[in-house]
Design an enzyme around this catalytic site. Structure first.
Site, PDB file in Angstrom:
ATOM      1  N   GLU A 184      24.908 -10.315  28.086  1.00 52.55           N
ATOM      2  CA  GLU A 184      25.488 -11.632  27.855  1.00 52.55           C
ATOM      3  C   GLU A 184      24.322 -12.577  27.590  1.00 52.55           C
ATOM      4  O   GLU A 184      23.376 -12.625  28.394  1.00 52.55           O
ATOM      5  CB  GLU A 184      26.265 -12.087  29.099  1.00 52.55           C
ATOM      6  CG  GLU A 184      26.931 -13.413  28.845  1.00 52.55           C
ATOM      7  CD  GLU A 184      27.681 -13.976  30.050  1.00 52.55           C
ATOM      8  OE1 GLU A 184      27.854 -13.258  31.048  1.00 52.55           O
ATOM      9  OE2 GLU A 184      28.068 -15.160  29.957  1.00 52.55           O
ATOM     10  N   LYS A 234      20.399 -13.101  36.920  1.00 51.55           N
ATOM     11  CA  LYS A 234      20.055 -14.121  35.936  1.00 51.55           C
ATOM     12  C   LYS A 234      20.335 -15.516  36.466  1.00 51.55           C
ATOM     13  O   LYS A 234      19.620 -16.460  36.149  1.00 51.55           O
ATOM     14  CB  LYS A 234      20.850 -13.885  34.638  1.00 51.55           C
ATOM     15  CG  LYS A 234      20.199 -12.859  33.730  1.00 51.55           C
ATOM     16  CD  LYS A 234      20.892 -12.786  32.389  1.00 51.55           C
ATOM     17  CE  LYS A 234      22.089 -11.884  32.461  1.00 51.55           C
ATOM     18  NZ  LYS A 234      22.736 -11.666  31.163  1.00 51.55           N
ATOM     19  N   ARG A 273      22.317  -0.061  39.762  1.00 52.98           N
ATOM     20  CA  ARG A 273      21.401  -1.009  39.139  1.00 52.98           C
ATOM     21  C   ARG A 273      20.025  -0.885  39.776  1.00 52.98           C
ATOM     22  O   ARG A 273      19.862  -0.391  40.883  1.00 52.98           O
ATOM     23  CB  ARG A 273      21.936  -2.429  39.192  1.00 52.98           C
ATOM     24  CG  ARG A 273      22.309  -2.960  40.546  1.00 52.98           C
ATOM     25  CD  ARG A 273      23.181  -4.215  40.436  1.00 52.98           C
ATOM     26  NE  ARG A 273      22.494  -5.312  39.786  1.00 52.98           N
ATOM     27  CZ  ARG A 273      23.008  -6.009  38.760  1.00 52.98           C
ATOM     28  NH1 ARG A 273      24.178  -5.718  38.258  1.00 52.98           N
ATOM     29  NH2 ARG A 273      22.340  -7.008  38.242  1.00 52.98           N
TER      30      ARG A 273
HETATM   31  P1  ATP Z   1      22.674 -10.174  36.216  1.00 55.72           P
HETATM   32  O1  ATP Z   1      23.611  -9.659  37.246  1.00 55.72           O
HETATM   33  O2  ATP Z   1      21.242  -9.971  36.505  1.00 55.72           O
HETATM   34  O3  ATP Z   1      22.962 -11.566  35.806  1.00 55.72           O
HETATM   35  P2  ATP Z   1      24.263  -9.017  34.263  1.00 55.72           P
HETATM   36  O4  ATP Z   1      24.790  -7.697  34.616  1.00 55.72           O
HETATM   37  O5  ATP Z   1      25.180 -10.168  34.414  1.00 55.72           O
HETATM   38  O6  ATP Z   1      22.904  -9.253  34.986  1.00 55.72           O
HETATM   39  P3  ATP Z   1      24.396  -8.553  31.497  1.00 55.72           P
HETATM   40  O7  ATP Z   1      23.824  -9.369  30.406  1.00 55.72           O
HETATM   41  O8  ATP Z   1      25.857  -8.520  31.622  1.00 55.72           O
HETATM   42  O9  ATP Z   1      23.728  -9.077  32.809  1.00 55.72           O
HETATM   43  O10 ATP Z   1      23.788  -7.090  31.477  1.00 55.72           O
HETATM   44  C1  ATP Z   1      23.697  -6.299  30.332  1.00 55.72           C
HETATM   45  C2  ATP Z   1      23.633  -4.858  30.731  1.00 55.72           C
HETATM   46  O11 ATP Z   1      22.530  -4.624  31.582  1.00 55.72           O
HETATM   47  C3  ATP Z   1      24.862  -4.445  31.493  1.00 55.72           C
HETATM   48  O12 ATP Z   1      25.306  -3.210  30.987  1.00 55.72           O
HETATM   49  C4  ATP Z   1      24.402  -4.339  32.901  1.00 55.72           C
HETATM   50  O13 ATP Z   1      25.142  -3.383  33.593  1.00 55.72           O
HETATM   51  C5  ATP Z   1      22.933  -3.953  32.749  1.00 55.72           C
HETATM   52  N1  ATP Z   1      22.157  -4.416  33.887  1.00 55.72           N
HETATM   53  C6  ATP Z   1      22.092  -5.671  34.378  1.00 55.72           C
HETATM   54  N2  ATP Z   1      21.306  -5.718  35.472  1.00 55.72           N
HETATM   55  C7  ATP Z   1      20.863  -4.456  35.690  1.00 55.72           C
HETATM   56  C8  ATP Z   1      20.021  -3.848  36.681  1.00 55.72           C
HETATM   57  N3  ATP Z   1      19.475  -4.543  37.671  1.00 55.72           N
HETATM   58  N4  ATP Z   1      19.794  -2.514  36.581  1.00 55.72           N
HETATM   59  C9  ATP Z   1      20.327  -1.800  35.589  1.00 55.72           C
HETATM   60  N5  ATP Z   1      21.126  -2.307  34.634  1.00 55.72           N
HETATM   61  C10 ATP Z   1      21.398  -3.621  34.676  1.00 55.72           C
HETATM   62 MG    MG Z   2      27.172  -9.557  33.530  1.00 58.39          MG
END
Ligand code: ATP
Ligand code: MG
Length: 578
Positions: free
Chosen positions: A49, A284, A274
């Site tokens: 995102e 984020k 994760r």
């Molecule tokens: P955050 O929780 O840090 O804000 P998010 O999951 O909201 O991260 P996205 O932009 O939705 O951020 O993530 C894009 C991809 O990266 C998704 O498929 C998510 O599952 C993966 N991802 C995000 N954080 C991690 C992590 N700590 N380890 C592995 N994969 C991750």
């Molecule tokens: Mg997300």
């Protein structure tokens, strides 16, 4: 949570990238290929995102998705899940693309956006209304929450749940046309308010929201929720393996429900743990808070766990990829020791970074028996790990700088470097002896060390093999360049910064000593032409890289990427780590 062992021992064999063990997702893909599922296709995607910069957790997801596609001759899309215009923008889109490229992956022409599918997603919604599977609801957000029930109590049906298909179609069309204020109506899936899975309690699919979207502008005033957009976007792209983190496990039944009711291509969702790192926060939202509150200099502050931060700090894409391979992919959440990441970087830079000499906290040495005005050039090896990197000439003269730490007026037991009456070898040069400590008569501060050098101890000379207990680095005062060096420590002082007592703030765990700026460093002239981002080993001090923002030819600035292991610092516990 399980803690992974730290791995910072020299020559540790935590498994190299080549020897990386397989993991359950790779095994699933292999089985699918053997069974001829998806006509032998492997098609993954990385779906960020654009509401912030990517962090090292994303690197794990990127390496996994792009890596599997590459391994099996498949494809990996870059898709921006841009369904929340109020938090997303173009700066984030651009930074994400730069970071994925930097990691070494290419999406070719497959750069997609959920917003490209808004029309199609709208049609899917209409299709669900037509089949009696979705309804327009007039409850407010708060009411929806109240009606939802709890983990132990079932929810209550919305009073609007039994609207006719015609009325729902009409209201949804008018939602789109802008007849209703923000938040006044939603489109909801009609599933089961008593489901033990809260995600299935008539979840919201569309909301009314007047926000300018970074791609679709003001074309839409209704936006799909992430849960309605995500699975369908994967389906539209023909994704075969939809890899996501564990928190989406409970959403899978909902995604399945949508795809089955719509009767469209159904990717297989597989969840993995994760990445969490010690001394680091990884959401984020929290990283944005650090930036907005100016706790750091920006998203690319070298202390940030963002890819932009690591890049500026001097991390290499190779080290990142090796780290991601090494941590593996599991089904169970764990925390990886930051030291393991540092180990990956050292391992890479050890092979590649030229070694140079720099003095961070200088103290002057005057060689009383070296003629004033004279200078010579000594040969220095650029990297003993790689003879192909050649040698360079290092100027030597009467006045030198050495590290304050390499001198002790009153040496403690076991201190073998320079002290009054003692000898030390200067790297690539001579053995010197300290004869006198010259002090400022008023303050008593040490001004310089009066020393002599032994001309017979130069490499190749008769006494060149003479042993002394320590070799230290130095620069020639007349030839050295002034530089600023920034030393970093963990951004957080606590191993688990988010592990805080009730009522306290995770920000209280910020490390007040995470940045130390040394502004009167002296570096060897070889570094005059170092370019932004270029990496070096400063002998005995660590790996450093030219800062990409603040460095200039007039005022070079170096970031320490990672330390070397310093056995003396360990003995002298509590003392300054150098
Ligand atoms: P955050 O929780 O840090 O804000 P998010 O999951 O909201 O991260 P996205 O932009 O939705 O951020 O993530 C894009 C991809 O990266 C998704 O498929 C998510 O599952 C993966 N991802 C995000 N954080 C991690 C992590 N700590 N380890 C592995 N994969 C991750
Ligand atoms: Mg997300």
């Amino acid at each position: 949570m399980e803690i992974k062992a730290s791995d910072d021992g020299a020559g540790a064999t935590a498994g190299t990238a080549e020897a990386a063990p397989s993991h359950f997702i790779r095994n699933i893909v292999l089985e699918d290929l053997e069974r001829g599922k998806n006509q032998g296709r492997v098609h993954t995607r990385f779906p960020p995102e654009p509401n912030g910069y990517l962090h090292i957790g994303h690197a794990k997801a990127i390496c996994l998705n792009f890596g599997l596609a590459a391994e099996f001759g498949g494809l990996c899309n870059l898709r921006f899940d841009d369904t929340n215009p109020s938090k997303e923008n173009v700066e984030y889109v651009e930074s994400i693309k730069e970071d994925v490229r930097w990691l070494g992956f290419s999406w070719d022409d497959r750069e997609f956006y959920a917003s490209d599918y808004f029309e199609q997603l709208h049609q899917f919604a209409v299709q669900l209304i037509q089949s009696g599977k979705a309804f327009v609801c007039d409850l407010t957000t708060d009411q929806i929450r109240e009606y939802r029930g709890t983990l132990t109590d079932p929810g209550t049906n919305s009073p609007y749940r039994d609207r006719s298909i015609e009325e729902n179609l009409d209201l949804f069309e008018r939602m789109r046309a802008g007849e209703f204020p923000d938040g006044s109506r939603t489109l909801r899936a009609k599933i089961d308010m008593a489901s033990p899975n809260m995600n299935l309690r008539d979840p919201v699919m569309y909301r009314v929201l007047r926000a300018t979207h970074h791609r679709t502008g003001d074309k839409w005033c209704i936006y799909p929720t992430y849960d309605f957009a995500h699975g369908q976007s994967d389906s539209i792209e023909g994704i075969t393996h939809s890899l996501c983190t564990l928190e989406f496990e409970d959403h899978r039944p909902l995604y399945d429900w949508f795809l089955d009711r719509l009767g469209v291509h159904h990717p297989q969702q597989i969840e993995f743990a994760r990445l969490n790192l010690t001394y680091t926060v990884m959401s984020k939202r929290k990283l944005l808070q650090l930036v907005q509150q100016k706790r750091v200099s920006g998203w690319d502050d070298p202390r940030m766990p963002t890819l932009a931060g690591f890049r500026r700090r001097g991390y290499t894409p190779e080290a990142m990829r090796n780290f991601c391979e090494r941590i593996g992919v599991a089904k169970r959440n764990s925390v990886v020791d930051f030291a393991m990441l540092e180990h990956s970087l050292r391992e890479d830079l050890n092979k590649r970074a030229p070694r140079v000499m720099a003095v961070l906290r200088p103290i002057k040495v005057v060689l009383e028996n070296y003629p004033a005005g004279q200078a010579e050039e000594l040969d220095a090896v650029n990297n003993p790990e790689d003879p192909g990197m050649g040698t360079r000439r290092v100027p030597f003269s009467r006045e030198l700088y050495i590290e304050q730490d390499d001198f002790r007026e009153e040496p403690p037991k076991g201190f073998f470097r320079l002290s009054p009456g003692k000898e030390v070898r200067l790297r690539y040069a001579y053995i010197i002896k300290c004869n006198e400590v010259v002090k400022d008569p008023t303050t008593g501060a040490i001004k310089e060390l009066s020393c002599t050098f032994d001309p017979e101890t130069k490499s190749g000379a008769s006494q060149s093999k003479r042993k002394v207990k320590a070799t230290i680095h130095w620069v020639s005062a007349a030839h050295a360049l002034a530089a600023e060096v920034r030393l970093y420590d963990h951004l957080f002082a606590k191993e688990y910064p988010e592990d805080i007592p009730e009522g306290t703030d995770w920000l209280a765990n910020l490390n007040p000593k995470s940045l130390e700026r040394l502004v009167s460093c002296q570096i060897e002239p070889y570094l005059a032409n170092a370019r932004a981002g270029e990496r070096f080993q400063f002998e005995r001090l660590g790996y450093f890289c030219v800062d990409s923002e603040d460095s200039s030819a007039q005022k070079p600035v170096f970031n320490r990427s990672v330390t070397l292991r310093d056995s003396w610092a360990k003995i002298e516990k509590g003392g300054r780590k150098n």
